[in-house]
Design a protein around this motif. Structure first.
Motif, PDB file in Angstrom:
ATOM      1  N   THR A 158      -7.351   3.833   1.139  1.00 20.06           N
ATOM      2  CA  THR A 158      -8.685   4.436   1.148  1.00 20.06           C
ATOM      3  C   THR A 158      -8.667   5.727   0.328  1.00 20.06           C
ATOM      4  O   THR A 158      -7.590   6.253  -0.003  1.00 20.06           O
ATOM      5  CB  THR A 158      -9.119   4.779   2.581  1.00 20.06           C
ATOM      6  N   ASP A 159      -9.848   6.239   0.040  1.00 16.07           N
ATOM      7  CA  ASP A 159      -9.924   7.518  -0.666  1.00 16.07           C
ATOM      8  C   ASP A 159      -9.258   8.631   0.143  1.00 16.07           C
ATOM      9  O   ASP A 159      -8.602   9.509  -0.426  1.00 16.07           O
ATOM     10  CB  ASP A 159     -11.381   7.883  -0.969  1.00 16.07           C
ATOM     11  N   ARG A 176      -5.755   1.625  -4.430  1.00 20.14           N
ATOM     12  CA  ARG A 176      -6.972   1.036  -3.840  1.00 20.14           C
ATOM     13  C   ARG A 176      -6.856  -0.483  -3.750  1.00 20.14           C
ATOM     14  O   ARG A 176      -7.275  -1.090  -2.755  1.00 20.14           O
ATOM     15  CB  ARG A 176      -8.192   1.404  -4.670  1.00 20.14           C
ATOM     16  N   ALA A 192      -6.225   3.267  -8.840  1.00 21.20           N
ATOM     17  CA  ALA A 192      -6.777   1.914  -8.743  1.00 21.20           C
ATOM     18  C   ALA A 192      -5.757   0.962  -8.119  1.00 21.20           C
ATOM     19  O   ALA A 192      -6.122   0.097  -7.306  1.00 21.20           O
ATOM     20  CB  ALA A 192      -7.202   1.418 -10.121  1.00 21.20           C
ATOM     21  N   LYS A 237       0.838  -1.201   0.000  1.00 22.48           N
ATOM     22  CA  LYS A 237       0.000   0.000   0.000  1.00 22.48           C
ATOM     23  C   LYS A 237       0.875   1.255   0.000  1.00 22.48           C
ATOM     24  O   LYS A 237       0.638   2.176  -0.785  1.00 22.48           O
ATOM     25  CB  LYS A 237      -0.947   0.015   1.204  1.00 22.48           C
ATOM     26  N   VAL A 252      -5.488   8.291  -0.352  1.00 26.28           N
ATOM     27  CA  VAL A 252      -5.095   8.780  -1.679  1.00 26.28           C
ATOM     28  C   VAL A 252      -5.155  10.308  -1.685  1.00 26.28           C
ATOM     29  O   VAL A 252      -4.215  10.971  -2.146  1.00 26.28           O
ATOM     30  CB  VAL A 252      -5.990   8.172  -2.787  1.00 26.28           C
TER      31      VAL A 252
END
Length: 185
Positions: free
Chosen positions: A128-129, A123, A120, A96, A132
């Motif tokens: 997580t959003d 993710r 993508a 990650k 990002v």
């Protein structure tokens, strides 16, 4: 030698904050929110992103500062920070974090370099959003800070322990706490 006459000999962004103290509080507030505020990325991981981008931008002051701050908060310390700087793809970070570093590197090259594929991939590795988002904002902010520091040709510290001493204070008090202690207003 700085391009402008500063009213202090403090190195890096510290001297710029003394020169224009009205910018110190909002800029430190941004850094506090990004690097010390609540989040699922650790403070060390967020500092690592800042150091990584600063290294890509070849901003020696910001790289050394945030490398020290990251090292003080990561289990593998400076060895990990230097591995990320030298070879982010081969560094022993989580998949990650590697994907987020790819996003940060894209931001450093230009905002439009951040593609749906990069997001993508992050993710797919569990980002997580919010992670990002924060990675993009940290990278963008540090591009600005790097250009601020280098664009005015600030001086580097004379004391080799400057960064590690500051790291202890940043880890303990955060950016706004240190700012209050230094009474830059």
């Amino acid at each position: 030698m700085p391009h402008i006459t500063l009213n202090t000999s403090e190195p890096g962004i510290r001297g710029l904050f003394r020169f224009r103290p009205e910018t110190a509080l909002p800029l430190n507030g941004l850094v506090e929110a990004l690097l010390c505020g609540p989040g699922t990325l650790t403070r060390g991981e967020r500092e690592l992103i800042a150091a990584y981008v600063s290294g890509l931008n070849e901003c020696q002051y910001c790289y050394c500062a945030h490398a020290a701050y990251a090292a003080a908060q990561l289990p593998d310390g400076m060895a990990l920070v230097e591995q990320v700087r030298d070879d982010a793809d081969g560094a022993p970070v989580s998949s990650k974090m590697r994907a987020l570093l790819d996003v940060a590197g894209a931001v450093q090259r230009g905002g439009k370099e951040v593609t749906e594929d990069l997001v993508a991939a992050a993710r797919a590795e569990g980002a997580t959003d919010v992670e990002v988002h924060d990675t993009v904002l940290i990278a963008a902010a540090f591009c600005m800070f790097n250009r601020y520091v280098d664009g005015l040709a600030t001086v580097l510290p004379d004391d080799p322990d400057f960064y590690t001493d500051r790291a202890k204070r940043i880890v303990t008090h955060g950016y706004l706490g240190v700012l209050q202690q230094e009474t830059i207003r």
